[in-house]
Design a protein around this motif. Structure first.
Motif, PDB file in Angstrom:
ATOM      1  N   LEU A 248       5.934   7.147  -5.653  1.00 37.37           N
ATOM      2  CA  LEU A 248       5.448   8.392  -5.047  1.00 37.37           C
ATOM      3  C   LEU A 248       5.224   8.200  -3.555  1.00 37.37           C
ATOM      4  N   THR A 249       4.576   7.104  -3.191  1.00 32.98           N
ATOM      5  CA  THR A 249       4.325   6.831  -1.767  1.00 32.98           C
ATOM      6  C   THR A 249       5.628   6.711  -1.000  1.00 32.98           C
ATOM      7  N   SER A 250       6.583   5.976  -1.554  1.00 28.41           N
ATOM      8  CA  SER A 250       7.873   5.812  -0.893  1.00 28.41           C
ATOM      9  C   SER A 250       8.571   7.153  -0.696  1.00 28.41           C
ATOM     10  N   GLU A 251       8.504   8.023  -1.714  1.00 32.79           N
ATOM     11  CA  GLU A 251       9.137   9.335  -1.610  1.00 32.79           C
ATOM     12  C   GLU A 251       8.448  10.200  -0.558  1.00 32.79           C
ATOM     13  N   ILE A 252       7.125  10.111  -0.475  1.00 34.30           N
ATOM     14  CA  ILE A 252       6.397  10.852   0.556  1.00 34.30           C
ATOM     15  C   ILE A 252       6.835  10.412   1.942  1.00 34.30           C
ATOM     16  N   ARG A 253       6.991   9.121   2.133  1.00 33.30           N
ATOM     17  CA  ARG A 253       7.375   8.594   3.447  1.00 33.30           C
ATOM     18  C   ARG A 253       8.806   8.964   3.831  1.00 33.30           C
ATOM     19  N   LYS A 254       9.644   9.278   2.872  1.00 30.91           N
ATOM     20  CA  LYS A 254      11.033   9.650   3.155  1.00 30.91           C
ATOM     21  C   LYS A 254      11.160  11.080   3.652  1.00 30.91           C
ATOM     22  N   ARG A 255      10.158  11.902   3.408  1.00 30.08           N
ATOM     23  CA  ARG A 255      10.240  13.325   3.729  1.00 30.08           C
ATOM     24  C   ARG A 255       9.560  13.620   5.062  1.00 30.08           C
ATOM     25  N   ASP A 256      10.295  14.228   5.964  1.00 35.53           N
ATOM     26  CA  ASP A 256       9.757  14.520   7.296  1.00 35.53           C
ATOM     27  C   ASP A 256       8.534  15.420   7.229  1.00 35.53           C
ATOM     28  N   ASN A 257       8.503  16.341   6.258  1.00 38.34           N
ATOM     29  CA  ASN A 257       7.391  17.282   6.178  1.00 38.34           C
ATOM     30  C   ASN A 257       6.203  16.747   5.387  1.00 38.34           C
ATOM     31  N   LEU A 258       6.321  15.517   4.856  1.00 43.05           N
ATOM     32  CA  LEU A 258       5.221  14.916   4.103  1.00 43.05           C
ATOM     33  C   LEU A 258       4.799  13.544   4.626  1.00 43.05           C
ATOM     34  N   LYS A 259       5.629  12.899   5.408  1.00 42.93           N
ATOM     35  CA  LYS A 259       5.411  11.498   5.760  1.00 42.93           C
ATOM     36  C   LYS A 259       4.132  11.245   6.552  1.00 42.93           C
ATOM     37  N   HIS A 260       3.547  12.312   7.092  1.00 42.88           N
ATOM     38  CA  HIS A 260       2.296  12.163   7.837  1.00 42.88           C
ATOM     39  C   HIS A 260       1.079  12.019   6.932  1.00 42.88           C
ATOM     40  N   LEU A 261       1.228  12.293   5.637  1.00 37.60           N
ATOM     41  CA  LEU A 261       0.081  12.307   4.730  1.00 37.60           C
ATOM     42  C   LEU A 261      -0.547  10.924   4.588  1.00 37.60           C
ATOM     43  N   HIS A 262      -1.868  10.910   4.526  1.00 40.29           N
ATOM     44  CA  HIS A 262      -2.619   9.672   4.306  1.00 40.29           C
ATOM     45  C   HIS A 262      -2.649   9.402   2.807  1.00 40.29           C
ATOM     46  N   VAL A 263      -2.149   8.236   2.400  1.00 41.67           N
ATOM     47  CA  VAL A 263      -2.053   7.900   0.974  1.00 41.67           C
ATOM     48  C   VAL A 263      -2.959   6.710   0.659  1.00 41.67           C
ATOM     49  N   LEU A 264      -3.891   6.942  -0.250  1.00 37.35           N
ATOM     50  CA  LEU A 264      -4.775   5.900  -0.766  1.00 37.35           C
ATOM     51  C   LEU A 264      -4.364   5.586  -2.195  1.00 37.35           C
ATOM     52  N   LEU A 265      -3.945   4.355  -2.468  1.00 38.44           N
ATOM     53  CA  LEU A 265      -3.627   3.941  -3.827  1.00 38.44           C
ATOM     54  C   LEU A 265      -4.902   3.450  -4.494  1.00 38.44           C
ATOM     55  N   HIS A 266      -5.203   4.046  -5.639  1.00 45.27           N
ATOM     56  CA  HIS A 266      -6.486   3.839  -6.316  1.00 45.27           C
ATOM     57  C   HIS A 266      -6.177   3.425  -7.743  1.00 45.27           C
ATOM     58  N   THR A 267      -6.401   2.159  -8.078  1.00 39.85           N
ATOM     59  CA  THR A 267      -5.868   1.651  -9.327  1.00 39.85           C
ATOM     60  C   THR A 267      -6.768   0.621  -9.990  1.00 39.85           C
ATOM     61  N   SER A 268      -6.588   0.496 -11.292  1.00 42.03           N
ATOM     62  CA  SER A 268      -7.310  -0.515 -12.058  1.00 42.03           C
ATOM     63  C   SER A 268      -6.611  -1.855 -12.027  1.00 42.03           C
ATOM     64  N   LEU A 269      -5.387  -1.911 -11.482  1.00 34.01           N
ATOM     65  CA  LEU A 269      -4.688  -3.182 -11.400  1.00 34.01           C
ATOM     66  C   LEU A 269      -5.448  -4.132 -10.500  1.00 34.01           C
ATOM     67  N   SER A 270      -5.609  -5.364 -10.936  1.00 32.05           N
ATOM     68  CA  SER A 270      -6.337  -6.370 -10.168  1.00 32.05           C
ATOM     69  C   SER A 270      -5.372  -7.417  -9.649  1.00 32.05           C
ATOM     70  N   GLY A 271      -5.805  -8.177  -8.667  1.00 31.21           N
ATOM     71  CA  GLY A 271      -4.997  -9.280  -8.175  1.00 31.21           C
ATOM     72  C   GLY A 271      -4.799  -9.208  -6.673  1.00 31.21           C
ATOM     73  N   VAL A 272      -4.581 -10.336  -6.044  1.00 24.06           N
ATOM     74  CA  VAL A 272      -4.451 -10.406  -4.594  1.00 24.06           C
ATOM     75  C   VAL A 272      -3.138  -9.819  -4.121  1.00 24.06           C
ATOM     76  N   PHE A 273      -2.188  -9.606  -5.032  1.00 23.10           N
ATOM     77  CA  PHE A 273      -0.877  -9.109  -4.629  1.00 23.10           C
ATOM     78  C   PHE A 273      -0.907  -7.656  -4.214  1.00 23.10           C
ATOM     79  N   ASN A 274      -1.953  -6.908  -4.550  1.00 22.14           N
ATOM     80  CA  ASN A 274      -1.933  -5.474  -4.312  1.00 22.14           C
ATOM     81  C   ASN A 274      -1.897  -5.096  -2.840  1.00 22.14           C
ATOM     82  N   GLY A 275      -2.607  -5.853  -2.002  1.00 23.00           N
ATOM     83  CA  GLY A 275      -2.616  -5.539  -0.582  1.00 23.00           C
ATOM     84  C   GLY A 275      -1.229  -5.591   0.026  1.00 23.00           C
ATOM     85  N   ASN A 276      -0.461  -6.612  -0.311  1.00 28.90           N
ATOM     86  CA  ASN A 276       0.894  -6.725   0.201  1.00 28.90           C
ATOM     87  C   ASN A 276       1.795  -5.636  -0.356  1.00 28.90           C
ATOM     88  N   MET A 277       1.571  -5.297  -1.625  1.00 26.98           N
ATOM     89  CA  MET A 277       2.372  -4.243  -2.234  1.00 26.98           C
ATOM     90  C   MET A 277       2.145  -2.913  -1.531  1.00 26.98           C
TER      91      MET A 277
END
Length: 306
Positions: A248-277
């Motif tokens: 979803l985030t990638s698709e938002i960034r591809k669209r000129d009329n949406l790419k300005h939106l601030h996206v916060l990923l909010h998830t139960s997934l744990s682990g240090v890998f999330n920041g890089n993702m």
């Protein structure tokens, strides 16, 4: 069986490809269930469990695992009211979820399968037994039900009541701002919505990334008067049927009329890998579920910056 997740770092390559890996298991009978591998720390044979007085009936006990004392839940009892079949050897799936470590007793673990989120369908509305599911799919012509662990944990730990106890003063500058909340879990949507309504922002809800993107595209194509004009941010889960939060985030960034939106990923997934993702797919921020005060802070920071 613990070795099945030794290559978990390699699974970060699935990010942005709208793919996931499910650990398949069963509880009673032939029905197959699934849980995202990113939630799984290890799978072990069930050790001796210590019963806790006055604990929720679904808590089978506590176990000492790798220097930690963790609660172990009977996933079958929590979702169907019938304890897991313990006539033979059982296993525990040890998970990191919503900032905590816990185990789930299951009758047996099958294998890991690699799937596309497009192949994960929302559970049938109103169908028997669907209350504790976030999705269904088919593997080798067998129906696989993906358990809404978030709902199970909320009921066992009374997380909804704890979350609701956090009070946030409403802000005058919030009433004209809009937030799109995207999550496949009924419990999570309610938690986030209630927190945002305390602040005073307007809230729209979507059950998965595909539905959210369709809403955004519709608003962007309308002449005027849509929530997009006052959109403060998009708050999205990662694990969702049809389209995950990364895609979803990638698709938002591809669209000129949406790419300005601030996206916060909010998830139960744990682990240090999330920041890089998060950075890899172009999201603005990441927050682990669920802390109402921390979510409120993220939203008020956006209001201050607006």
């Amino acid at each position: 069986m613990a070795s099945i997740i030794e290559t978990v770092d390699q699974r970060t390559n699935l990010v942005g490809q709208n793919r996931l890996e499910l650990l398949l298991f069963n509880l009673n009978g032939a029905q197959i269930f699934g849980i995202n591998v990113f939630k799984v720390c290890e799978v072990i044979r069930t050790p001796k469990l210590i019963r806790m007085p006055h604990a929720h009936p679904a808590v089978a006990g506590v176990a000492h695992i790798r220097g930690k004392t963790i609660a172990v839940l009977d996933l079958s009892l929590a979702t169907t009211g019938k304890p897991v079949d313990s006539s033979g050897e059982t296993s525990i799936i040890v998970t990191e979820y919503n900032r905590t470590t816990q185990g789930f007793v299951v009758r047996g673990v099958d294998r890991i399968v690699n799937l596309n989120w497009q192949d994960i369908m929302p559970p049938p509305s109103g169908a028997s037994g669907s209350a504790y599911l976030t999705g269904v799919t088919r593997v080798d012509d067998r129906l696989v039900q993906i358990v809404d662990v978030e709902k199970v944990m909320a009921e066992v730990t009374r997380a909804e009541r704890v979350a609701a106890a956090s009070e946030q003063e409403s802000r005058d500058d919030a009433i004209d701002r809009h937030v799109l909340v995207v999550d496949d879990s009924v419990v999570a949507r309610k938690q986030v919505r209630d927190t945002l309504q305390q602040i005073g922002v307007q809230v729209s809800l979507a059950k998965n990334g595909e539905e959210a993107l369709a809403m955004l595209d519709q608003w962007a194509g309308a002449p005027a008067g849509t929530p997009l004009e006052s959109m403060l941010m998009v708050i999205s889960d990662i694990e969702m049927p049809r389209m995950d939060g990364y895609t979803l985030t990638s698709e938002i960034r591809k669209r000129d009329n949406l790419k300005h939106l601030h996206v916060l990923l909010h998830t139960s997934l744990s682990g240090v890998f999330n920041g890089n993702m998060v950075k890899r797919v172009g999201a603005d921020d990441f927050l682990a579920k669920f802390a109402a005060d921390e979510l409120s802070k993220k939203v008020t920071e956006r209001l201050d910056a607006a």
